[in-house]
Design a protein around this motif. Sequence first.
Motif, PDB file in Angstrom:
ATOM      1  N   LEU A  27      42.845  17.146  75.966  1.00 48.79           N
ATOM      2  CA  LEU A  27      41.912  17.389  74.878  1.00 48.79           C
ATOM      3  C   LEU A  27      42.599  16.986  73.581  1.00 48.79           C
ATOM      4  O   LEU A  27      43.784  17.263  73.391  1.00 48.79           O
ATOM      5  CB  LEU A  27      41.526  18.858  74.790  1.00 48.79           C
ATOM      6  N   VAL A  28      41.862  16.366  72.702  1.00 50.05           N
ATOM      7  CA  VAL A  28      42.380  16.095  71.367  1.00 50.05           C
ATOM      8  C   VAL A  28      41.452  16.764  70.356  1.00 50.05           C
ATOM      9  O   VAL A  28      40.243  16.891  70.587  1.00 50.05           O
ATOM     10  CB  VAL A  28      42.506  14.579  71.079  1.00 50.05           C
ATOM     11  N   CYS A  29      42.019  17.209  69.251  1.00 47.70           N
ATOM     12  CA  CYS A  29      41.239  17.964  68.271  1.00 47.70           C
ATOM     13  C   CYS A  29      41.885  17.824  66.903  1.00 47.70           C
ATOM     14  O   CYS A  29      43.030  17.373  66.774  1.00 47.70           O
ATOM     15  CB  CYS A  29      41.164  19.437  68.671  1.00 47.70           C
ATOM     16  N   LYS A  30      41.149  18.247  65.890  1.00 43.29           N
ATOM     17  CA  LYS A  30      41.663  18.171  64.529  1.00 43.29           C
ATOM     18  C   LYS A  30      42.802  19.159  64.314  1.00 43.29           C
ATOM     19  O   LYS A  30      43.778  18.873  63.618  1.00 43.29           O
ATOM     20  CB  LYS A  30      40.543  18.450  63.533  1.00 43.29           C
ATOM     21  N   ARG A  31      42.665  20.345  64.942  1.00 37.81           N
ATOM     22  CA  ARG A  31      43.609  21.437  64.670  1.00 37.81           C
ATOM     23  C   ARG A  31      43.783  22.272  65.929  1.00 37.81           C
ATOM     24  O   ARG A  31      42.822  22.504  66.666  1.00 37.81           O
ATOM     25  CB  ARG A  31      43.050  22.298  63.538  1.00 37.81           C
ATOM     26  N   LEU A  32      44.997  22.735  66.173  1.00 39.23           N
ATOM     27  CA  LEU A  32      45.259  23.585  67.339  1.00 39.23           C
ATOM     28  C   LEU A  32      46.106  24.771  66.905  1.00 39.23           C
ATOM     29  O   LEU A  32      47.191  24.603  66.336  1.00 39.23           O
ATOM     30  CB  LEU A  32      45.958  22.798  68.444  1.00 39.23           C
ATOM     31  N   ILE A  33      45.594  25.969  67.138  1.00 38.33           N
ATOM     32  CA  ILE A  33      46.319  27.211  66.885  1.00 38.33           C
ATOM     33  C   ILE A  33      46.793  27.721  68.231  1.00 38.33           C
ATOM     34  O   ILE A  33      45.979  28.102  69.071  1.00 38.33           O
ATOM     35  CB  ILE A  33      45.397  28.246  66.198  1.00 38.33           C
ATOM     36  N   ASP A  34      48.106  27.710  68.475  1.00 37.94           N
ATOM     37  CA  ASP A  34      48.586  27.935  69.844  1.00 37.94           C
ATOM     38  C   ASP A  34      48.768  29.402  70.220  1.00 37.94           C
ATOM     39  O   ASP A  34      49.082  29.720  71.371  1.00 37.94           O
ATOM     40  CB  ASP A  34      49.875  27.155  70.095  1.00 37.94           C
ATOM     41  N   GLY A  35      48.583  30.321  69.276  1.00 39.40           N
ATOM     42  CA  GLY A  35      48.731  31.744  69.568  1.00 39.40           C
ATOM     43  C   GLY A  35      50.120  32.288  69.301  1.00 39.40           C
ATOM     44  O   GLY A  35      50.295  33.501  69.154  1.00 39.40           O
ATOM     45  N   THR A  36      51.108  31.428  69.227  1.00 42.91           N
ATOM     46  CA  THR A  36      52.472  31.877  68.935  1.00 42.91           C
ATOM     47  C   THR A  36      52.728  31.966  67.431  1.00 42.91           C
ATOM     48  O   THR A  36      53.762  32.483  67.005  1.00 42.91           O
ATOM     49  CB  THR A  36      53.521  30.933  69.539  1.00 42.91           C
ATOM     50  N   GLY A  37      51.798  31.444  66.648  1.00 43.30           N
ATOM     51  CA  GLY A  37      51.974  31.366  65.206  1.00 43.30           C
ATOM     52  C   GLY A  37      52.043  29.937  64.707  1.00 43.30           C
ATOM     53  O   GLY A  37      52.012  29.701  63.492  1.00 43.30           O
ATOM     54  N   ASP A  69      37.620  14.081  73.551  1.00 43.88           N
ATOM     55  CA  ASP A  69      37.843  14.168  72.111  1.00 43.88           C
ATOM     56  C   ASP A  69      36.943  15.260  71.532  1.00 43.88           C
ATOM     57  O   ASP A  69      35.707  15.145  71.568  1.00 43.88           O
ATOM     58  CB  ASP A  69      37.539  12.826  71.459  1.00 43.88           C
ATOM     59  N   LEU A  70      37.550  16.313  70.998  1.00 46.64           N
ATOM     60  CA  LEU A  70      36.799  17.402  70.381  1.00 46.64           C
ATOM     61  C   LEU A  70      36.630  17.217  68.872  1.00 46.64           C
ATOM     62  O   LEU A  70      36.220  18.153  68.171  1.00 46.64           O
ATOM     63  CB  LEU A  70      37.485  18.740  70.667  1.00 46.64           C
ATOM     64  N   GLY A  71      36.943  16.033  68.394  1.00 47.18           N
ATOM     65  CA  GLY A  71      36.663  15.693  67.007  1.00 47.18           C
ATOM     66  C   GLY A  71      37.327  16.633  66.018  1.00 47.18           C
ATOM     67  O   GLY A  71      38.536  16.837  66.033  1.00 47.18           O
ATOM     68  N   ASP A  72      36.506  17.227  65.136  1.00 47.71           N
ATOM     69  CA  ASP A  72      37.027  18.092  64.075  1.00 47.71           C
ATOM     70  C   ASP A  72      37.182  19.549  64.504  1.00 47.71           C
ATOM     71  O   ASP A  72      37.456  20.422  63.659  1.00 47.71           O
ATOM     72  CB  ASP A  72      36.100  18.026  62.855  1.00 47.71           C
ATOM     73  N   TYR A  73      37.016  19.840  65.766  1.00 51.48           N
ATOM     74  CA  TYR A  73      37.097  21.224  66.237  1.00 51.48           C
ATOM     75  C   TYR A  73      38.523  21.762  66.131  1.00 51.48           C
ATOM     76  O   TYR A  73      39.506  21.018  66.152  1.00 51.48           O
ATOM     77  CB  TYR A  73      36.649  21.324  67.687  1.00 51.48           C
ATOM     78  N   MET A 418      36.876  26.633  77.960  1.00 54.93           N
ATOM     79  CA  MET A 418      37.508  26.187  79.209  1.00 54.93           C
ATOM     80  C   MET A 418      38.230  27.371  79.816  1.00 54.93           C
ATOM     81  O   MET A 418      38.899  28.131  79.109  1.00 54.93           O
ATOM     82  CB  MET A 418      38.488  25.051  78.937  1.00 54.93           C
ATOM     83  N   ILE A 419      38.101  27.549  81.125  1.00 55.76           N
ATOM     84  CA  ILE A 419      38.867  28.583  81.819  1.00 55.76           C
ATOM     85  C   ILE A 419      39.453  27.965  83.080  1.00 55.76           C
ATOM     86  O   ILE A 419      38.762  27.308  83.856  1.00 55.76           O
ATOM     87  CB  ILE A 419      38.002  29.824  82.136  1.00 55.76           C
ATOM     88  N   GLY A 420      40.753  28.143  83.238  1.00 56.50           N
ATOM     89  CA  GLY A 420      41.433  27.570  84.395  1.00 56.50           C
ATOM     90  C   GLY A 420      41.260  26.072  84.498  1.00 56.50           C
ATOM     91  O   GLY A 420      41.177  25.514  85.598  1.00 56.50           O
ATOM     92  N   GLY A 421      41.202  25.381  83.347  1.00 51.95           N
ATOM     93  CA  GLY A 421      41.069  23.927  83.343  1.00 51.95           C
ATOM     94  C   GLY A 421      39.664  23.409  83.536  1.00 51.95           C
ATOM     95  O   GLY A 421      39.441  22.197  83.512  1.00 51.95           O
ATOM     96  N   LYS A 422      38.693  24.293  83.705  1.00 51.95           N
ATOM     97  CA  LYS A 422      37.302  23.888  83.929  1.00 51.95           C
ATOM     98  C   LYS A 422      36.478  24.128  82.664  1.00 51.95           C
ATOM     99  O   LYS A 422      36.461  25.231  82.124  1.00 51.95           O
ATOM    100  CB  LYS A 422      36.702  24.669  85.097  1.00 51.95           C
ATOM    101  N   VAL A 423      35.789  23.111  82.226  1.00 58.02           N
ATOM    102  CA  VAL A 423      34.937  23.227  81.048  1.00 58.02           C
ATOM    103  C   VAL A 423      33.630  23.901  81.470  1.00 58.02           C
ATOM    104  O   VAL A 423      32.941  23.446  82.379  1.00 58.02           O
ATOM    105  CB  VAL A 423      34.626  21.845  80.439  1.00 58.02           C
ATOM    106  N   ILE A 424      33.306  24.990  80.792  1.00 59.19           N
ATOM    107  CA  ILE A 424      32.044  25.678  81.108  1.00 59.19           C
ATOM    108  C   ILE A 424      31.087  25.693  79.933  1.00 59.19           C
ATOM    109  O   ILE A 424      29.933  26.110  80.071  1.00 59.19           O
ATOM    110  CB  ILE A 424      32.300  27.112  81.604  1.00 59.19           C
ATOM    111  N   LYS A 425      31.554  25.235  78.777  1.00 57.44           N
ATOM    112  CA  LYS A 425      30.665  25.122  77.614  1.00 57.44           C
ATOM    113  C   LYS A 425      31.215  24.022  76.706  1.00 57.44           C
ATOM    114  O   LYS A 425      32.409  23.995  76.408  1.00 57.44           O
ATOM    115  CB  LYS A 425      30.607  26.445  76.852  1.00 57.44           C
ATOM    116  N   HIS A 426      30.334  23.134  76.282  1.00 56.05           N
ATOM    117  CA  HIS A 426      30.758  22.083  75.350  1.00 56.05           C
ATOM    118  C   HIS A 426      29.571  21.689  74.498  1.00 56.05           C
ATOM    119  O   HIS A 426      28.709  20.924  74.938  1.00 56.05           O
ATOM    120  CB  HIS A 426      31.302  20.869  76.095  1.00 56.05           C
ATOM    121  N   GLU A 427      29.509  22.241  73.297  1.00 56.21           N
ATOM    122  CA  GLU A 427      28.480  21.863  72.349  1.00 56.21           C
ATOM    123  C   GLU A 427      29.002  20.684  71.534  1.00 56.21           C
ATOM    124  O   GLU A 427      30.014  20.788  70.861  1.00 56.21           O
ATOM    125  CB  GLU A 427      28.138  23.027  71.428  1.00 56.21           C
ATOM    126  N   LYS A 428      28.289  19.582  71.602  1.00 56.61           N
ATOM    127  CA  LYS A 428      28.715  18.383  70.893  1.00 56.61           C
ATOM    128  C   LYS A 428      28.552  18.577  69.392  1.00 56.61           C
ATOM    129  O   LYS A 428      27.680  19.287  68.917  1.00 56.61           O
ATOM    130  CB  LYS A 428      27.883  17.177  71.340  1.00 56.61           C
TER     131      LYS A 428
END
Length: 429
Positions: A27-37, A69-73, A418-428
């Motif tokens: 997945l590629v995205c504008k921003r990623l918050i990894d949870g560690t800070g 590509d998740l664009g600006d998400y 996504m859960i366990g690598g499976k996409v279950i929701k994707h709003e474009k």
Amino acid sequence: MRLKNYWLWFILVGLISTGALAQKTALVCKRLIDGTGKVFQNAAIVMEADRIIAVGGRDIIPREATVTDLGDYTVLPGLIDAHVHPFIDKDDYQVDHLRRSSAQKALEGLKHMQDLLLAGWTALRIAGDADVGYAQFDIRNAINKGLFVGPHIFGAGHYISVTGGGGDINFLSYEQPIIADGLVANGPDEMQKAVREEIKHGSDWIKILVTGAFMTVGDNPQDVHFSSEELKAVMDEANRRHKPVMAHAHATEGIKMAVKAGVRSIEHASYLDEEGIDLMLQHGTYLVPTLAVGLFFQERYLNSKALAKAIQLGKHDKDENSKSQMLSLAIRKGVKVALGTDNIGFPPAFPAREFAELVKLGMTPMQAIQAGTKVNAEMLGKEIDLGTLEAGKLADLIAVKGDPLTDITELQRVKFVMIGGKVIKHEKQ
């Protein structure tokens, strides 16, 4: 030659079945918050099967990977709610508990949990539920078998209560042979047996109502209900079986009793004081303040007769040592605050309002996000798999359109799950 081909085919099948030749995805995205800070800009996350294998810039993407590509998400770890009641969805829940069968609750509860997953909640800790059986674990087991898609489920089957406590039904005549929504026990021996019953039927947490409750008739949340002997019996048995204990505790002394006894988390803490805060720091106890439920009462059930007591009690947050002031102090002092909503039939987007409530109390948006991801995973003892976006962890993640670090309400509008690598929701976009 045929024998050689057979063995090549056999090895290939083995590699596929073990995931050795699993397709890599990214997945590629504008921003990623990894949870560690950490926050990554123009980020990528690479997965293989159900696990993350790399997080960073887009240069980490293997050539053979399939890219979405998740664009600006903005991508974040899947959210974890540490205090839910999937079978409670009405204000008069103690009566409704008697109307519906365990099977009906299982069907309706599964739908509720799936709706929460679509809203971004990839893991839930059930804080006991209003069911004479253990239907929540039937749901959990069915999800784990792959029969249904749903969140990871942990928690307790019932809340263990004393006679006349918050888990008992205290408004019917004594002639009625009813089964209470809680598991009622009295004295050390019955408490020990109750813990064993819970574990036998699938509970991986033990939930105890150390004090009275807000939502129930005939008890006072400022009263302590468990004796020290009863509390010790619960803790001794749970510790022998390596099961953590969550303690519903409103009353000031009840909070302190439970912390000293060694519970892993305190739920609600409505009458917390500074001594209780310092005890939590000393013992490393997690605090789950459950703030969204108060909003829900005020907005949905303001005129409810069944919840009149809870609504009235919720108005008294103005004095010098109010719950909000004590929670703010707990945050400043460094208590491990975990996110739990006390979800009792919330609409799917509503639980994420808990994040904004934590920010109002003094958390930064990053701290609030971590309370519902990293901190909760640690409290659950599942930090190896959940809570952050790091190599080796389960590919449980969500995405929102904007930046929750500048607008925490973005978490109420999850666009990708996504859960366990499976996409279950994707709003474009």
